[in-house]
Design a protein around this motif. Structure first.
Motif, PDB file in Angstrom:
ATOM      1  N   LYS A 103     -45.234 -38.696  95.145  1.00  0.00           N
ATOM      2  CA  LYS A 103     -46.565 -39.135  94.725  1.00  0.00           C
ATOM      3  C   LYS A 103     -46.469 -39.704  93.308  1.00  0.00           C
ATOM      4  N   PRO A 104     -47.010 -40.892  93.073  1.00  0.00           N
ATOM      5  CA  PRO A 104     -46.939 -41.462  91.730  1.00  0.00           C
ATOM      6  C   PRO A 104     -47.751 -40.609  90.743  1.00  0.00           C
ATOM      7  N   PRO A 105     -47.277 -40.533  89.500  1.00  0.00           N
ATOM      8  CA  PRO A 105     -48.020 -39.751  88.523  1.00  0.00           C
ATOM      9  C   PRO A 105     -49.353 -40.411  88.190  1.00  0.00           C
ATOM     10  N   PRO A 106     -50.307 -39.642  87.708  1.00  0.00           N
ATOM     11  CA  PRO A 106     -51.599 -40.229  87.340  1.00  0.00           C
ATOM     12  C   PRO A 106     -51.430 -41.181  86.155  1.00  0.00           C
ATOM     13  N   PRO A 113     -41.290 -37.545  81.811  1.00  0.00           N
ATOM     14  CA  PRO A 113     -40.728 -36.521  82.694  1.00  0.00           C
ATOM     15  C   PRO A 113     -39.850 -37.141  83.784  1.00  0.00           C
ATOM     16  N   SER A 114     -38.834 -36.428  84.173  1.00  0.00           N
ATOM     17  CA  SER A 114     -37.843 -36.777  85.199  1.00  0.00           C
ATOM     18  C   SER A 114     -36.875 -37.873  84.756  1.00  0.00           C
ATOM     19  N   LEU A 164     -41.045 -45.605  75.847  1.00  0.00           N
ATOM     20  CA  LEU A 164     -42.161 -45.004  75.114  1.00  0.00           C
ATOM     21  C   LEU A 164     -43.131 -46.078  74.626  1.00  0.00           C
ATOM     22  N   GLU A 165     -42.596 -47.208  74.150  1.00  0.00           N
ATOM     23  CA  GLU A 165     -43.460 -48.300  73.684  1.00  0.00           C
ATOM     24  C   GLU A 165     -44.264 -48.898  74.833  1.00  0.00           C
ATOM     25  N   ALA A 166     -43.659 -49.068  76.010  1.00  0.00           N
ATOM     26  CA  ALA A 166     -44.392 -49.593  77.173  1.00  0.00           C
ATOM     27  C   ALA A 166     -45.499 -48.633  77.586  1.00  0.00           C
ATOM     28  N   LEU A 167     -45.221 -47.342  77.501  1.00  0.00           N
ATOM     29  CA  LEU A 167     -46.240 -46.345  77.812  1.00  0.00           C
ATOM     30  C   LEU A 167     -47.389 -46.447  76.819  1.00  0.00           C
ATOM     31  N   ALA A 168     -47.070 -46.602  75.541  1.00  0.00           N
ATOM     32  CA  ALA A 168     -48.093 -46.680  74.498  1.00  0.00           C
ATOM     33  C   ALA A 168     -48.908 -47.972  74.585  1.00  0.00           C
ATOM     34  N   GLU A 169     -48.228 -49.087  74.739  1.00  0.00           N
ATOM     35  CA  GLU A 169     -48.895 -50.386  74.667  1.00  0.00           C
ATOM     36  C   GLU A 169     -49.608 -50.794  75.962  1.00  0.00           C
ATOM     37  N   ARG A 170     -48.960 -50.545  77.107  1.00  0.00           N
ATOM     38  CA  ARG A 170     -49.496 -51.033  78.379  1.00  0.00           C
ATOM     39  C   ARG A 170     -49.833 -49.932  79.370  1.00  0.00           C
ATOM     40  N   GLY A 171     -49.538 -48.680  79.010  1.00  0.00           N
ATOM     41  CA  GLY A 171     -49.791 -47.569  79.923  1.00  0.00           C
ATOM     42  C   GLY A 171     -48.843 -47.556  81.104  1.00  0.00           C
ATOM     43  N   GLU A 172     -47.671 -48.176  80.951  1.00  0.00           N
ATOM     44  CA  GLU A 172     -46.689 -48.265  82.033  1.00  0.00           C
ATOM     45  C   GLU A 172     -45.642 -47.174  81.892  1.00  0.00           C
ATOM     46  N   ARG A 173     -45.437 -46.440  82.977  1.00  0.00           N
ATOM     47  CA  ARG A 173     -44.367 -45.449  83.011  1.00  0.00           C
ATOM     48  C   ARG A 173     -43.114 -46.127  83.559  1.00  0.00           C
ATOM     49  N   PRO A 174     -41.925 -45.694  83.137  1.00  0.00           N
ATOM     50  CA  PRO A 174     -40.703 -46.349  83.628  1.00  0.00           C
ATOM     51  C   PRO A 174     -40.510 -46.133  85.126  1.00  0.00           C
ATOM     52  N   THR A 175     -39.982 -47.171  85.779  1.00  0.00           N
ATOM     53  CA  THR A 175     -39.671 -47.072  87.212  1.00  0.00           C
ATOM     54  C   THR A 175     -38.222 -47.436  87.488  1.00  0.00           C
ATOM     55  N   GLU A 176     -37.542 -48.122  86.553  1.00  0.00           N
ATOM     56  CA  GLU A 176     -36.144 -48.499  86.709  1.00  0.00           C
ATOM     57  C   GLU A 176     -35.410 -48.308  85.403  1.00  0.00           C
TER      58      GLU A 176
END
Length: 117
Positions: free
Chosen positions: A7-10, A81-82, A98-110
């Motif tokens: 399940k994708p994270p919120p 996480p993970s 971390l910057e992508a999470l901060a700027e665009r709300g994107e969690r890493p996928t690759e």
């Protein structure tokens, strides 16, 4: 029986995004000037399954960042996480994640090698 995809994270909260930006800045500062890391703490963790132990290091000014089993080990961040990173990947992958999470709300996928999470 077939396995389901995890399940994708919120979506990240505004607080998580703010903390991710602060964490990226703190890691960049620590790489440039290691004296900014703050006091180091070390904990020994015994794991039951599989039976092994790890040494976890953390620093006062790098909230959520941990080095596991020394420089040759892995590095993790509580906001990612993970995911774990090698020493070389901190600058190349962890900080941009971390910057992508901060700027665009994107969690890493690759990871940078192109393997999917």
């Amino acid at each position: 029986m077939t396995k389901r995809a995890p399940k994708p994270p919120p979506p990240p909260t505004e607080d998580e995004r703010r903390r991710a930006g602060e964490a990226a800045q703190a890691l960049r500062a620590a790489i440039a000037h290691p004296s900014t890391m703050g006091a180091k703490s070390v904990a020994h963790v015994d794991l039951a399954r599989p039976r092994r132990s790890e040494w976890w290091e953390s620093w006062a000014n790098l909230s959520g960042f941990h080095r596991i089993n020394g420089k040759a080990g892995r590095h993790i961040h509580a906001l990612l996480p993970s995911w774990s990173y090698t020493q070389r990947e901190i600058r190349a992958e962890m900080i941009p994640d971390l910057e992508a999470l901060a700027e665009r709300g994107e969690r890493p996928t690759e990871d940078t090698s192109g393997r999917a999470a």
